[in-house]
Motif scaffolding. Sequence first.
Motif, mmCIF file in Angstrom:
data_model
loop_
_atom_site.group_PDB
_atom_site.id
_atom_site.type_symbol
_atom_site.label_atom_id
_atom_site.label_comp_id
_atom_site.label_asym_id
_atom_site.label_seq_id
_atom_site.Cartn_x
_atom_site.Cartn_y
_atom_site.Cartn_z
ATOM 1 N N UNK A 1 0.841 -1.201 0.000
ATOM 2 C CA UNK A 1 0.000 0.000 0.000
ATOM 3 C C UNK A 1 0.872 1.246 0.000
ATOM 4 N N UNK A 2 0.501 2.218 -0.829
ATOM 5 C CA UNK A 2 1.247 3.474 -0.883
ATOM 6 C C UNK A 2 0.344 4.696 -0.719
ATOM 7 N N UNK A 3 -0.962 4.469 -0.564
ATOM 8 C CA UNK A 3 -1.924 5.559 -0.409
ATOM 9 C C UNK A 3 -2.932 5.182 0.671
ATOM 10 N N UNK A 4 -3.242 6.130 1.549
ATOM 11 C CA UNK A 4 -4.245 5.929 2.597
ATOM 12 C C UNK A 4 -5.309 7.002 2.506
ATOM 13 N N UNK A 5 -6.569 6.603 2.681
ATOM 14 C CA UNK A 5 -7.693 7.534 2.746
ATOM 15 C C UNK A 5 -8.404 7.314 4.070
ATOM 16 N N UNK A 6 -8.801 8.405 4.710
ATOM 17 C CA UNK A 6 -9.538 8.342 5.969
ATOM 18 C C UNK A 6 -10.854 9.088 5.792
ATOM 19 N N UNK A 7 -11.946 8.447 6.205
ATOM 20 C CA UNK A 7 -13.266 9.065 6.113
ATOM 21 C C UNK A 7 -13.996 8.877 7.436
ATOM 22 N N UNK A 8 -14.688 9.917 7.864
ATOM 23 C CA UNK A 8 -15.433 9.896 9.119
ATOM 24 C C UNK A 8 -16.921 9.744 8.814
ATOM 25 N N UNK A 9 -17.552 8.733 9.410
ATOM 26 C CA UNK A 9 -18.955 8.418 9.171
ATOM 27 C C UNK A 9 -19.766 8.530 10.459
ATOM 28 N N UNK A 10 -21.039 8.856 10.279
ATOM 29 C CA UNK A 10 -21.998 8.800 11.370
ATOM 30 C C UNK A 10 -23.308 8.281 10.806
ATOM 31 N N UNK A 11 -23.854 7.267 11.458
ATOM 32 C CA UNK A 11 -25.093 6.630 11.017
ATOM 33 C C UNK A 11 -25.041 6.235 9.546
ATOM 34 N N UNK A 12 -23.898 5.703 9.129
ATOM 35 C CA UNK A 12 -23.747 5.217 7.770
ATOM 36 C C UNK A 12 -23.541 6.285 6.714
ATOM 37 N N UNK A 13 -23.492 7.537 7.117
ATOM 38 C CA UNK A 13 -23.320 8.638 6.150
ATOM 39 C C UNK A 13 -21.952 9.280 6.313
ATOM 40 N N UNK A 14 -21.320 9.529 5.188
ATOM 41 C CA UNK A 14 -20.035 10.215 5.201
ATOM 42 C C UNK A 14 -20.216 11.618 5.766
ATOM 43 N N UNK A 15 -19.486 11.922 6.838
ATOM 44 C CA UNK A 15 -19.531 13.259 7.426
ATOM 45 C C UNK A 15 -18.460 14.154 6.803
ATOM 46 N N UNK A 16 -17.262 13.551 6.644
ATOM 47 C CA UNK A 16 -16.173 14.314 6.032
ATOM 48 C C UNK A 16 -15.003 13.390 5.754
ATOM 49 N N UNK A 17 -14.190 13.834 4.813
ATOM 50 C CA UNK A 17 -12.924 13.160 4.558
ATOM 51 C C UNK A 17 -11.865 13.830 5.425
ATOM 52 N N UNK A 18 -10.795 13.131 5.677
ATOM 53 C CA UNK A 18 -9.754 13.656 6.547
ATOM 54 C C UNK A 18 -9.146 14.931 5.982
ATOM 55 N N UNK A 19 -8.985 15.909 6.840
ATOM 56 C CA UNK A 19 -8.301 17.148 6.486
ATOM 57 C C UNK A 19 -6.805 16.948 6.700
#
Length: 140
Positions: free
Chosen positions: A17-35
């Motif tokens: 792996x050379x790339x990482x993505x972080x996403x924050x969810x609440x109740x199954x819905x994307x709230x935001x991607x990592x800043x």
Amino acid sequence: MRYLKVVAQDRSGKGVADTLHFEFYEDGRLQRKATEADRQRLKAFGNTYLKCAWFNSGEEEARHLRIFSLNPSADGTPESVRLHFHEGPVIVYKAAAHDVDGDGELEVILSSDVDNDGRADRTDRRRVAALVREFLKIGF
């Protein structure tokens, strides 16, 4: 339920792996991607996660981790942190850390072969403990 979704990708085709993505969810819905600020706080978590070798080829996102804490007593400290390693919608394997005596320390670590080396051993439990520790630091 709130959880952090982590996606690792091998975009270079080198087998790691050379790339990482972080996403924050609440109740199954994307709230935001990592800043960028989030990414700095998640750096140690990401480095530990990469040791799990749970990644996708190219741009794919089917393989991912969902990590979340549970606090059924609502006392403000997690009684359990769970890690679900997904292949698309299917949970392929799980790991967890539990506070069995309510003292705020997660004493019991349950894991399978989270680093995909063919053995469920002490190294896997250490990786889970490190992921949980770093996850709790971000305060999500």
